[in-house]
Design a protein around this motif. Structure first.
Motif: not given
Length: 160
Positions: A55-72
């Motif tokens: 998977y594109d590492p950018r996609s995985l970075y996006k997932i983690y940043i989104y998760g940190s902002r939403k408490g996931i």
């Protein structure tokens, strides 16, 4: 009594993914931020060229940043968000990495993730007018039983 009716689930709907995500969504900010990053600068570990493409590492970075902002925080919940959350689907282009892929990416790139989180918070802090932003990761076990709850009179009695 009349009710507000929803849409017909069997009806074909033609629209772009872009219309499904709010213009003020945090997903748009995260997407723009990660797309402008030079991720090699942050020490992302390279993936092997053998086997199935990664998977594109950018996609995985996006997932983690989104998760940190939403408490996931859980990789299983992040993987579920990739399947059911329209913002996440839009942000990562519809790919659905499983929880093991997400967890392994965090394990292998924890240092670069920390640096990217710091950079994201730094840029957000600079964009906010009041000048600062913080992320609180404190977890506290609450226990407020009557025996553990003290008011001024109760404390005075205990001290005596």
């Amino acid at each position: 009594m009349p009710y507000i009716s929803g849409f017909d689930r069997n009806q074909l709907m033609c629209c772009s993914w872009d219309t499904l995500v709010d213009k003020e969504s945090i997903a748009r900010i995260i997407d723009a931020f990660v797309n402008l990053l030079d991720i090699k600068k942050y020490g992302m570990k390279s993936v092997s060229a053998e086997g199935r493409p990664s998977y594109d590492p950018r996609s995985l970075y996006k997932i983690y940043i989104y998760g940190s902002r939403k408490g996931i925080r859980s990789s299983r919940k992040l993987a579920e968000s990739c399947k059911v959350n329209l913002e996440v689907k839009w942000m990562i282009g519809g790919v659905e990495p499983d929880f093991r892929t997400i967890a392994d990416f965090r394990k292998n790139n924890i240092d670069s993730l920390k640096e990217i989180f710091y950079e994201f918070n730094r840029r957000i802090s600079g964009a906010v007018e009041w000048g600062f932003s913080s992320v609180d990761g404190t977890k506290i076990q609450a226990n407020n039983a009557k025996d553990n709850n003290f008011i001024k009179n109760k404390l005075d009695d205990r001290i005596k």
